[in-house]
Write a protein that holds these residues in place. Structure first.
Motif, mmCIF file in Angstrom:
data_model
loop_
_atom_site.group_PDB
_atom_site.id
_atom_site.type_symbol
_atom_site.label_atom_id
_atom_site.label_comp_id
_atom_site.label_asym_id
_atom_site.label_seq_id
_atom_site.Cartn_x
_atom_site.Cartn_y
_atom_site.Cartn_z
ATOM 1 N N UNK A 28 1.024 -1.229 0.099
ATOM 2 C CA UNK A 28 -0.217 0.010 0.113
ATOM 3 C C UNK A 28 0.918 1.214 -0.115
ATOM 4 N N UNK A 29 2.047 1.257 0.641
ATOM 5 C CA UNK A 29 2.895 2.410 0.806
ATOM 6 C C UNK A 29 3.403 2.628 -0.445
ATOM 7 N N UNK A 30 3.960 1.528 -1.037
ATOM 8 C CA UNK A 30 4.481 1.855 -2.395
ATOM 9 C C UNK A 30 3.585 2.115 -3.483
ATOM 10 N N UNK A 31 2.572 1.582 -3.446
ATOM 11 C CA UNK A 31 1.351 2.041 -4.443
ATOM 12 C C UNK A 31 1.011 3.246 -4.131
ATOM 13 N N UNK A 32 1.079 4.056 -3.027
ATOM 14 C CA UNK A 32 0.469 5.414 -2.953
ATOM 15 C C UNK A 32 1.205 6.388 -3.885
ATOM 16 N N UNK A 33 2.394 5.949 -4.311
ATOM 17 C CA UNK A 33 3.489 6.871 -4.967
ATOM 18 C C UNK A 33 2.882 6.750 -6.422
ATOM 19 N N UNK A 34 2.418 5.654 -6.810
ATOM 20 C CA UNK A 34 1.986 5.434 -8.315
ATOM 21 C C UNK A 34 3.171 5.522 -9.058
ATOM 22 N N UNK A 35 4.103 4.912 -8.954
ATOM 23 C CA UNK A 35 5.381 4.852 -9.804
ATOM 24 C C UNK A 35 6.163 3.546 -9.191
ATOM 25 N N UNK A 36 6.887 2.978 -10.075
ATOM 26 C CA UNK A 36 7.635 2.131 -9.837
ATOM 27 C C UNK A 36 8.782 2.473 -8.997
ATOM 28 N N UNK A 37 9.509 1.640 -8.321
ATOM 29 C CA UNK A 37 10.391 1.806 -7.284
ATOM 30 C C UNK A 37 11.445 0.764 -7.081
ATOM 31 N N UNK A 38 12.662 1.167 -6.531
ATOM 32 C CA UNK A 38 13.631 0.352 -6.507
ATOM 33 C C UNK A 38 14.143 0.185 -5.141
ATOM 34 N N UNK A 39 14.442 -1.018 -4.577
ATOM 35 C CA UNK A 39 14.940 -1.293 -3.047
ATOM 36 C C UNK A 39 16.003 -2.471 -3.410
ATOM 37 N N UNK A 40 17.076 -2.240 -2.723
ATOM 38 C CA UNK A 40 18.154 -3.348 -2.584
ATOM 39 C C UNK A 40 17.494 -4.626 -1.897
ATOM 40 N N UNK A 41 18.069 -5.943 -2.635
ATOM 41 C CA UNK A 41 17.428 -6.922 -2.352
ATOM 42 C C UNK A 41 17.893 -7.213 -0.593
ATOM 43 N N UNK A 42 18.931 -6.886 0.087
ATOM 44 C CA UNK A 42 19.140 -7.150 1.286
ATOM 45 C C UNK A 42 18.029 -6.216 2.279
ATOM 46 N N UNK A 43 17.912 -5.007 1.588
ATOM 47 C CA UNK A 43 16.938 -4.190 2.371
ATOM 48 C C UNK A 43 15.649 -4.626 2.320
ATOM 49 N N UNK A 44 15.171 -5.268 1.326
ATOM 50 C CA UNK A 44 13.893 -5.796 1.068
ATOM 51 C C UNK A 44 13.994 -7.205 2.174
ATOM 52 N N UNK A 45 14.685 -7.845 2.364
ATOM 53 C CA UNK A 45 14.708 -8.700 3.432
ATOM 54 C C UNK A 45 14.595 -8.338 4.792
ATOM 55 N N UNK A 46 15.354 -7.037 5.059
ATOM 56 C CA UNK A 46 15.346 -6.697 6.255
ATOM 57 C C UNK A 46 13.983 -6.153 6.636
ATOM 58 N N UNK B 105 13.170 -4.109 -8.526
ATOM 59 C CA UNK B 105 12.380 -3.162 -9.012
ATOM 60 C C UNK B 105 10.904 -3.549 -8.740
ATOM 61 N N UNK B 106 10.124 -2.694 -7.864
ATOM 62 C CA UNK B 106 8.830 -3.187 -7.585
ATOM 63 C C UNK B 106 7.683 -2.525 -8.773
ATOM 64 N N UNK B 107 7.137 -3.185 -9.533
ATOM 65 C CA UNK B 107 6.259 -2.614 -10.280
ATOM 66 C C UNK B 107 4.990 -2.244 -10.019
ATOM 67 N N UNK B 108 4.661 -0.958 -10.440
ATOM 68 C CA UNK B 108 3.320 -0.292 -10.436
ATOM 69 C C UNK B 108 2.567 -0.425 -11.603
ATOM 70 N N UNK B 109 1.142 -0.762 -11.538
ATOM 71 C CA UNK B 109 0.459 -1.263 -12.551
ATOM 72 C C UNK B 109 -1.025 -0.344 -12.462
ATOM 73 N N UNK B 110 -1.432 0.089 -13.507
ATOM 74 C CA UNK B 110 -2.750 0.930 -13.621
ATOM 75 C C UNK B 110 -3.592 0.237 -14.547
ATOM 76 N N UNK B 111 -2.881 -0.428 -15.498
ATOM 77 C CA UNK B 111 -3.902 -0.974 -16.711
ATOM 78 C C UNK B 111 -3.244 -2.381 -17.038
ATOM 79 N N UNK B 112 -4.076 -3.111 -17.743
ATOM 80 C CA UNK B 112 -3.729 -4.538 -18.082
ATOM 81 C C UNK B 112 -3.969 -4.685 -19.406
#
Length: 492
Positions: free
Chosen positions: A243-261, A302-309
Motif C-alpha cells: 500500500x505504501x509503495x502504491x501510494x506513490x503510483x510509480x515503479x520503485x527500487x529497493x536493494x535485495x538485502x534491504x527488502x529482506x530486512x 524493481x517493484x512494478x506499479x500497474x494501472x492498466x492491463x
C-alpha cells in the motif's frame, strides 16, 4: 555503546529481573532506582554484556537477535514466525523463548508483547530502509501468464472441491493430481501450488462450502488487482509495504538485502489473525518475480506499479461431446462461471472443461439455474447443437426438482405475535415462509431488507439474538506495530 538510557523504558518488575540477570537473585527487594544505578555502573565496564551473551547457545542467540529487531514484538504466532525465519520446528522455538524468559533475557509484557532490553542488543531504534522512487517511469500494463495459470488452478480446485489441510495447504494426493494436469505448462513448485491453495482455502471456502459470491468478486477484479489480492491474503504482513509503495503510483527500487530486512520487520511486527503461510523470504521473492510484481537486476529489486492491463477476450467453443474449450489466458471477469457448471479436465494454452450430470448438479446446488447457463452461452455467442442443449436442459430439470433458499429464521415468542406475522404474509404485505404455524418463519435473503423495513415502519419491535461467540475471518485486517516512517524512507 549499549543503550543504558533504555532502562527508563522498562517496567519496575522488568528492571528487577534485568538486575537479577547480571547480579543474581534478589533476596531483599530495594527501590528500582537502586537497581538502575547498579546496572549503569556495571555497564560502564567493557565486555560485560558480551560475556553474558556468550553463555547462551547458538539457537538462543539467533532467537534473541530476531526478537531484538523491534523494540517490542507481538507474541501472536511468534513460534511459527521464528520457525519460518530460522527453519526450526515451532515447538523448539517455543522452548527457546521460554528459556530466554526464564533466564531474564526477555520479558513478556501484558501477555501481548516480547520485550528485549535495548542494552542487551546495542540497538535503540528500527532502521528504515531506503526505497528509490522512479518518478520518470510510466506505469506498466499487467500481462502475466502466471496469473492466468493461477486463475485456472483456482477453478480446478473449485470444480474438484479439493479439501485443504487446516493450514490451507494441499494434501499429497491432490498435489499429485494437480501436477498431472498443470505441471507441463505452468512449472509451479510445490510451494507455489500451496500458495494458491492457501489463497483458495481462506478466500473461497467456508465450512467446506464454496463461496461463489467471493469467487465472483475476485474474478471481477482487474488482473493486476487480482495479483495484489493474492499477495495481501497470503502475505498480509506485506500489505503495508504494498500500500505504501502504491501510494506513490510509480515503479520503485529497493536493494535485495534491504527488502529482506523490511520483510523481517514487517513479519515480526504483524499481529496476524491466522497462522502464517510457511515460506521463507527466498520463496516469497521467487513468487513475486513469477507473478511480475518484482523484477531483479543484480542486487536491486524493481517493484512494478500497474494501472492498466492487457485485455484478452474469451473465445469459447462447445463440442458435441459436452467439452468446452477456452483460451486459458482470458481476462474476462465471468470466466469463473465455467467452473460452476463444468469441470476443468485439461490445461494448456487452451483450457478444456467438461459438462456432465454431476457438474450440473453442482451448479444447481450453487444456485446457478438453467436460465443463467443460457445467459452465459448467449453472452459469449456459444453455439449449442440441439442435442447438447436438450441433454443439458434435461440434467438441469432432473436436479431442479427440489430447491433450497437461504434466509433468516424469525421466531415469535408468543402465538399472538406469530398471528400478526401470518396475517402480514396472507395479505401479501411481506414475503416469508411459515415454518411452524404462528411461531417460526423463514425470510429469504432476497426479502430480508423489505421484511424488516416493513416491521420498522409498522412499529413492530424485534431483536437479533447473537451467538455467545463468533469470529470473522478478515485476512487483510493485519496491524503492524511499527510502520512508516519507522520502516520505509522514500528517496528520489
Amino acid at each position: 555503546m549499549f543503550e543504558v538510557e533504555s532502562l527508563n523504558e522498562l517496567l519496575e518488575d522488568e528492571i528487577l529481573r534485568l538486575y537479577e540477570l547480571f547480579f543474581g537473585p534478589v533476596l531483599l527487594k530495594k527501590s528500582s532506582d537502586t537497581y538502575v544505578t547498579s546496572l549503569k555502573s556495571l555497564l560502564n565496564n567493557e565486555g560485560v554484556v558480551e560475556k553474558l551473551i556468550e553463555k547462551l547457545n547458538n539457537s538462543e542467540v539467533n532467537v534473541l537477535r530476531l526478537l531484538s529487531i523491534l523494540p517490542k514484538t507481538p507474541i501472536t504466532f511468534i513460534n511459527e514466525k521464528i520457525s519460518i525465519l530460522l527453519g526450526e520446528h515451532p515447538s523448539i522455538i517455543g522452548k527457546i523463548i521460554s528459556n530466554l524468559q526464564n533466564k531474564n533475557f526477555i520479558f513478556v509484557r501484558e501477555n501481548r508483547y516480547i520485550i528485549v532490553p535495548a542494552l542487551l542488543t546495542k540497538k535503540s531504534a528500527i532502521e528504515p530502509v531506503n526505497i528509490q522512487l522512479l518518478n520518470n517511469d510510466t506505469s506498466n500494463s499487467y500481462d502475466s501468464i502466471s496469473l492466468a495459470h493461477i486463475s485456472n488452478l483456482l477453478l480446478y480446485m473449485l470444480t474438484k472441491e479439493i479439501k485443504f489441510s487446516k493450514s490451507g495447504t494441499l494434501y499429497k494426493k491432490d498435489f499429485d493430481e494437480l501436477q498431472q494436469v498443470f505441471n507441463s505448462f505452468t512449472g509451479f513448485t510445490k510451494e507455489e501450488y500451496d500458495i494458491i491453495a492457501y489463497f483458495c482455502s481462506f478466500s473461497f471456502v467456508n465450512n467446506d462450502e464454496i463461496d461463489w459470491i467471493a469467487v465472483e468478486a475476485f474474478f471481477n477484479l482487474k488482473p493486476h488487482e487480482k495479483m495484489l489480492e493474492i499477495l495481501k491474503t497470503v502475505f498480509p504482513y506485506l500489505n503495508f509495504v504494498i500500500d505504501t509503495i502504491y501510494e506513490n503510483k510509480t515503479n520503485c527500487v529497493i536493494n535485495v538485502n534491504s527488502f529482506k530486512d523490511l520483510y523481517k520487520s514487517c513479519f515480526l511486527s504483524s499481529e496476524l489473525k491466522n497462522e502464517p503461510f510457511k515460506i521463507d523470504i527466498i520463496g516469497i521473492i521467487n513468487f513475486l518475480l513469477k507473478i511480475d510484481f518484482f523484477a531483479i537486476n543484480d542486487d536491486m529489486i524493481t517493484v512494478k506499479y500497474y494501472e492498466t492491463f492487457v485485455n484478452k477476450k474469451m473465445d469459447i467453443k462447445l463440442s458435441s461431446n459436452y467439452s468446452i474449450y477456452i483460451n486459458s489466458d482470458t481476462t474476462e471477469p465471468d470466466f469463473f462461471k465455467n467452473a460452476i457448471f463444468s469441470n476443468l479436465v485439461k490445461y494448456d494454452k487452451v483450457a478444456e472443461f467438461e459438462i456432465n450430470d454431476i457438474s450440473i448438479k453442482r451448479s444447481i446446488h450453487s444456485g446457478f439455474a438453467y436460465s443463467y447457463f443460457l445467459d452465459f452461452v448467449n453472452d459469449h455467442s456459444v453455439e449449442l447443437t440441439s442435442n447438447v442443449e436438450s441433454t443439458i436442459k434435461s440434467w438441469y430439470e432432473k436436479h431442479s426438482s427440489y430447491y433450497m433458499i437461504e434466509g433468516t429464521l424469525f421466531f415469535c415468542e408468543t402465538e399472538e405475535k406469530g398471528k400478526i406475522i401470518s396475517k402480514l404474509i396472507e395479505n401479501g404485505l411481506v414475503n416469508a415462509y411459515e415454518m411452524k404455524p404462528n411461531s417460526i418463519f423463514l425470510i429469504p435473503n432476497t426479502e430480508k431488507n423489505t421484511f424488516f423495513d416493513f416491521l420498522d415502519k409498522s412499529k413492530i419491535t424485534y431483536y437479533e439474538k447473537k451467538p455467545k461467540s463468533f469470529s470473522v475471518k478478515n485476512l487483510h485486517d493485519t496491524k503492524l506495530l511499527f510502520d512508516k516512517p519507522n520502516l520505509i524512507r522514500f528517496v528520489e
